[in-house]
Design a protein around this motif. Structure first.
Motif, PDB file in Angstrom:
ATOM      1  N   SER A 150       2.953   9.374 -12.858  1.00 18.13           N
ATOM      2  CA  SER A 150       4.184   9.944 -13.393  1.00 18.13           C
ATOM      3  C   SER A 150       5.134   8.816 -13.757  1.00 18.13           C
ATOM      4  O   SER A 150       5.061   7.724 -13.185  1.00 18.13           O
ATOM      5  CB  SER A 150       4.847  10.857 -12.349  1.00 18.13           C
ATOM      6  N   PRO A 151       6.061   9.049 -14.704  1.00 14.47           N
ATOM      7  CA  PRO A 151       7.004   7.996 -15.080  1.00 14.47           C
ATOM      8  C   PRO A 151       7.763   7.467 -13.867  1.00 14.47           C
ATOM      9  O   PRO A 151       8.244   8.237 -13.035  1.00 14.47           O
ATOM     10  CB  PRO A 151       7.954   8.709 -16.046  1.00 14.47           C
ATOM     11  N   MET A 152       7.839   6.149 -13.747  1.00 13.22           N
ATOM     12  CA  MET A 152       8.511   5.543 -12.610  1.00 13.22           C
ATOM     13  C   MET A 152       8.939   4.121 -12.957  1.00 13.22           C
ATOM     14  O   MET A 152       8.177   3.359 -13.544  1.00 13.22           O
ATOM     15  CB  MET A 152       7.585   5.517 -11.391  1.00 13.22           C
ATOM     16  N   LYS A 153      10.162   3.789 -12.582  1.00 12.32           N
ATOM     17  CA  LYS A 153      10.674   2.440 -12.735  1.00 12.32           C
ATOM     18  C   LYS A 153      10.440   1.700 -11.426  1.00 12.32           C
ATOM     19  O   LYS A 153      10.947   2.097 -10.383  1.00 12.32           O
ATOM     20  CB  LYS A 153      12.160   2.470 -13.068  1.00 12.32           C
ATOM     21  N   ILE A 154       9.661   0.624 -11.457  1.00 11.92           N
ATOM     22  CA  ILE A 154       9.321  -0.145 -10.252  1.00 11.92           C
ATOM     23  C   ILE A 154       9.719  -1.594 -10.491  1.00 11.92           C
ATOM     24  O   ILE A 154       9.315  -2.197 -11.486  1.00 11.92           O
ATOM     25  CB  ILE A 154       7.809  -0.066  -9.948  1.00 11.92           C
ATOM     26  N   TYR A 155      10.511  -2.143  -9.590  1.00  7.39           N
ATOM     27  CA  TYR A 155      11.003  -3.503  -9.805  1.00  7.39           C
ATOM     28  C   TYR A 155      11.324  -4.184  -8.482  1.00  7.39           C
ATOM     29  O   TYR A 155      11.540  -3.537  -7.457  1.00  7.39           O
ATOM     30  CB  TYR A 155      12.250  -3.486 -10.691  1.00  7.39           C
ATOM     31  N   SER A 215       0.837  -1.212   0.000  1.00  5.07           N
ATOM     32  CA  SER A 215       0.000   0.000   0.000  1.00  5.07           C
ATOM     33  C   SER A 215       0.865   1.252   0.000  1.00  5.07           C
ATOM     34  O   SER A 215       0.546   2.242  -0.665  1.00  5.07           O
ATOM     35  CB  SER A 215      -0.929   0.007   1.217  1.00  5.07           C
ATOM     36  N   SER A 216       1.979   1.201   0.738  1.00  4.82           N
ATOM     37  CA  SER A 216       2.915   2.327   0.757  1.00  4.82           C
ATOM     38  C   SER A 216       3.546   2.520  -0.614  1.00  4.82           C
ATOM     39  O   SER A 216       3.709   3.657  -1.087  1.00  4.82           O
ATOM     40  CB  SER A 216       4.000   2.099   1.810  1.00  4.82           C
ATOM     41  N   ALA A 217       3.896   1.413  -1.265  1.00  2.75           N
ATOM     42  CA  ALA A 217       4.472   1.496  -2.612  1.00  2.75           C
ATOM     43  C   ALA A 217       3.475   2.136  -3.574  1.00  2.75           C
ATOM     44  O   ALA A 217       3.837   2.983  -4.409  1.00  2.75           O
ATOM     45  CB  ALA A 217       4.869   0.101  -3.093  1.00  2.75           C
ATOM     46  N   PHE A 218       2.210   1.741  -3.470  1.00  7.10           N
ATOM     47  CA  PHE A 218       1.169   2.304  -4.332  1.00  7.10           C
ATOM     48  C   PHE A 218       1.005   3.804  -4.093  1.00  7.10           C
ATOM     49  O   PHE A 218       0.918   4.591  -5.037  1.00  7.10           O
ATOM     50  CB  PHE A 218      -0.142   1.572  -4.072  1.00  7.10           C
ATOM     51  N   ALA A 219       0.996   4.191  -2.796  1.00  8.29           N
ATOM     52  CA  ALA A 219       0.857   5.614  -2.458  1.00  8.29           C
ATOM     53  C   ALA A 219       2.049   6.414  -2.977  1.00  8.29           C
ATOM     54  O   ALA A 219       1.891   7.533  -3.491  1.00  8.29           O
ATOM     55  CB  ALA A 219       0.713   5.779  -0.945  1.00  8.29           C
ATOM     56  N   LEU A 220       3.254   5.848  -2.853  1.00  7.19           N
ATOM     57  CA  LEU A 220       4.449   6.564  -3.316  1.00  7.19           C
ATOM     58  C   LEU A 220       4.499   6.647  -4.835  1.00  7.19           C
ATOM     59  O   LEU A 220       4.980   7.637  -5.398  1.00  7.19           O
ATOM     60  CB  LEU A 220       5.711   5.892  -2.777  1.00  7.19           C
ATOM     61  N   MET A 221       4.000   5.629  -5.518  1.00  9.00           N
ATOM     62  CA  MET A 221       3.935   5.694  -6.984  1.00  9.00           C
ATOM     63  C   MET A 221       3.074   6.869  -7.433  1.00  9.00           C
ATOM     64  O   MET A 221       3.388   7.578  -8.383  1.00  9.00           O
ATOM     65  CB  MET A 221       3.368   4.381  -7.532  1.00  9.00           C
ATOM     66  N   GLN A 222       1.985   7.093  -6.721  1.00 12.98           N
ATOM     67  CA  GLN A 222       1.080   8.181  -7.097  1.00 12.98           C
ATOM     68  C   GLN A 222       1.594   9.557  -6.697  1.00 12.98           C
ATOM     69  O   GLN A 222       1.135  10.568  -7.203  1.00 12.98           O
ATOM     70  CB  GLN A 222      -0.286   7.957  -6.442  1.00 12.98           C
ATOM     71  N   SER A 223       2.556   9.597  -5.779  1.00 15.11           N
ATOM     72  CA  SER A 223       2.998  10.883  -5.219  1.00 15.11           C
ATOM     73  C   SER A 223       3.841  11.721  -6.166  1.00 15.11           C
ATOM     74  O   SER A 223       3.882  12.952  -6.057  1.00 15.11           O
ATOM     75  CB  SER A 223       3.809  10.631  -3.937  1.00 15.11           C
ATOM     76  N   ILE A 243       7.032  11.800  -6.080  1.00 16.89           N
ATOM     77  CA  ILE A 243       8.260  12.187  -5.381  1.00 16.89           C
ATOM     78  C   ILE A 243       9.470  11.464  -5.968  1.00 16.89           C
ATOM     79  O   ILE A 243      10.558  12.026  -6.091  1.00 16.89           O
ATOM     80  CB  ILE A 243       8.185  11.861  -3.876  1.00 16.89           C
ATOM     81  N   PHE A 244       9.261  10.194  -6.313  1.00 16.62           N
ATOM     82  CA  PHE A 244      10.360   9.363  -6.782  1.00 16.62           C
ATOM     83  C   PHE A 244      10.119   8.913  -8.221  1.00 16.62           C
ATOM     84  O   PHE A 244       8.973   8.852  -8.686  1.00 16.62           O
ATOM     85  CB  PHE A 244      10.501   8.114  -5.898  1.00 16.62           C
ATOM     86  N   SER A 245      11.205   8.566  -8.915  1.00 14.34           N
ATOM     87  CA  SER A 245      11.078   8.012 -10.262  1.00 14.34           C
ATOM     88  C   SER A 245      11.608   6.585 -10.338  1.00 14.34           C
ATOM     89  O   SER A 245      11.581   5.963 -11.399  1.00 14.34           O
ATOM     90  CB  SER A 245      11.824   8.888 -11.272  1.00 14.34           C
ATOM     91  N   GLU A 246      12.111   6.077  -9.211  1.00 14.54           N
ATOM     92  CA  GLU A 246      12.593   4.696  -9.158  1.00 14.54           C
ATOM     93  C   GLU A 246      12.245   4.103  -7.797  1.00 14.54           C
ATOM     94  O   GLU A 246      12.469   4.728  -6.766  1.00 14.54           O
ATOM     95  CB  GLU A 246      14.104   4.638  -9.380  1.00 14.54           C
ATOM     96  N   ASP A 270       2.097  -5.259 -10.657  1.00 23.41           N
ATOM     97  CA  ASP A 270       0.748  -4.733 -10.478  1.00 23.41           C
ATOM     98  C   ASP A 270       0.763  -3.210 -10.369  1.00 23.41           C
ATOM     99  O   ASP A 270      -0.022  -2.512 -11.034  1.00 23.41           O
ATOM    100  CB  ASP A 270       0.141  -5.359  -9.218  1.00 23.41           C
ATOM    101  N   ILE A 271       1.661  -2.671  -9.541  1.00 21.35           N
ATOM    102  CA  ILE A 271       1.733  -1.219  -9.351  1.00 21.35           C
ATOM    103  C   ILE A 271       2.240  -0.537 -10.617  1.00 21.35           C
ATOM    104  O   ILE A 271       1.764   0.546 -10.991  1.00 21.35           O
ATOM    105  CB  ILE A 271       2.618  -0.879  -8.136  1.00 21.35           C
ATOM    106  N   SER A 272       3.177  -1.176 -11.320  1.00 22.45           N
ATOM    107  CA  SER A 272       3.728  -0.585 -12.547  1.00 22.45           C
ATOM    108  C   SER A 272       2.653  -0.342 -13.601  1.00 22.45           C
ATOM    109  O   SER A 272       2.742   0.604 -14.393  1.00 22.45           O
ATOM    110  CB  SER A 272       4.802  -1.503 -13.138  1.00 22.45           C
ATOM    111  N   HIS A 273       1.626  -1.203 -13.601  1.00 19.57           N
ATOM    112  CA  HIS A 273       0.588  -1.060 -14.612  1.00 19.57           C
ATOM    113  C   HIS A 273      -0.264   0.190 -14.406  1.00 19.57           C
ATOM    114  O   HIS A 273      -1.050   0.552 -15.290  1.00 19.57           O
ATOM    115  CB  HIS A 273      -0.291  -2.315 -14.623  1.00 19.57           C
TER     116      HIS A 273
END
Length: 316
Positions: free
Chosen positions: A57-62, A18-26, A28-31, A48-51
């Motif tokens: 915003s553009p973000m590399k999640i792995y 859930s924190s990862a999902f919230a940070l993806m939307q924020s 703040i980060f791009s990786e 799932d979050i990458s989709h």
């Protein structure tokens, strides 16, 4: 060299994902790198979050491992065991400190030098453990503390007096747990003392209302767990708020947990109090004015934490 656009999350359970999902939307980060003892779980969450990235915003999640932490600006630790029926608090502490003994040294060995945010519970004890094991400057190790408790308090007070909770200024201090306290004597709404603002809305039974709201705040997690078996959205938003404060160098005041060095006569433990948070973590703690009764409650809360800390072996 630190990459100011990179964050890592260790632990991909409900809170971590859930924190990862919230940070993806924020934005703040791009990786973002996700680490979990179950590699498949980390890979699944990352996919799932990458989709959702095309909608944000553009973000590399792995999914990654501890060798990926060396250049991260922040590491968020949510890994840990949940308390089981019949298990004592000390049992849970020992179990999660043992988990930290495998996690924190690997963070240290990666060369990580950013800000370490501890979210796992019991957060105050585990923040103290991270201070002892990480080798990081104490200011760079913070716990989520009572940031969520304070948000719950402001929400409930906003409901009580029909005002936007963002205009309520009140803090939950002490342990993130049963001994926490509300600093009622310093609470205000838009600069007006809380009791005066309440009377403007026809509320005069201050002590009764304060006791009820404080109890509701303290029991919020229990209530949610009873109804849906876990809490994760609120704490995910708290993680996002703390990460934002750090990465944007906001110097804002949040009641995070950090190592006390004499404030209110407290030292050698981590506990929550209003703290100025900036790019390097703790900038300074804010000596909020509290009355004698609240001072006693704070000392009692600290004593409860000290009693646990003294029974635990923190040697990694």
């Amino acid at each position: 060299m630190i990459n100011d656009r990179k964050v890592a999350i260790i632990g991909c359970g409900f809170v971590g994902s859930s924190s990862a999902f919230a940070l993806m939307q924020s934005g703040i980060f791009s990786e973002m790198v996700l680490i979990d003892v179950d590699r498949n779980r980390a890979e699944g969450e990352a996919l799932d979050i990458s989709h959702g990235v095309p909608f944000a915003s553009p973000m590399k999640i792995y999914a990654g491992d501890y060798s990926d932490l060396g250049d991260a600006a922040m590491v968020v630790v949510t890994a840990g065991a949940a308390q089981k029926p019949g298990e004592t608090r000390l049992d849970l502490v020992n179990k999660n400190v043992a988990i930290f003994k495998s996690i924190i040294p690997q963070i240290r060995e990666s060369g990580f030098s950013g800000v370490l945010l501890i979210v796992s519970n019991p957060v105050d004890v585990l923040t103290y453990a991270a201070v002892q094991m990480s080798g990081l400057p104490e200011a760079k190790v913070i716990g989520s503390g009572t940031v969520l408790d304070t948000a719950r308090l402001r929400y409930m007070l906003g409901e009580h007096v029909d005002v936007d909770p963002r205009d309520v200024h009140a803090y939950v201090m002490g342990e993130h747990g049963d001994s926490e306290l509300v600093a009622w004597s310093s609470a205000t709404v838009a600069g007006v003392p809380l009791s005066e603002f309440c009377e403007l809305h026809g509320h005069y039974q201050h002590r009764e209302a304060e006791a009820r709201i404080a109890e509701d705040v303290k029991n919020s997690a229990y209530t949610i767990i009873e109804k849906k078996h876990a809490t994760y959205y609120g704490v995910a938003m708290a993680v996002r708020r703390i990460c934002t404060a750090v990465m944007r160098d906001e110097d804002c005041v949040l009641p995070v947990s950090s190592l006390m060095v004499g404030e209110y006569g407290l030292s050698d433990l981590c506990i929550s109090m209003p703290t100025i948070v900036g790019r390097n973590g703790v900038v300074a703690r804010v000596p909020v004015s509290i009355n004698d009764d609240e001072e006693k409650e704070l000392q009692k809360s600290a004593a409860a934490l000290k009693a646990i800390i003294e029974k635990v072996d923190f040697n990694a």
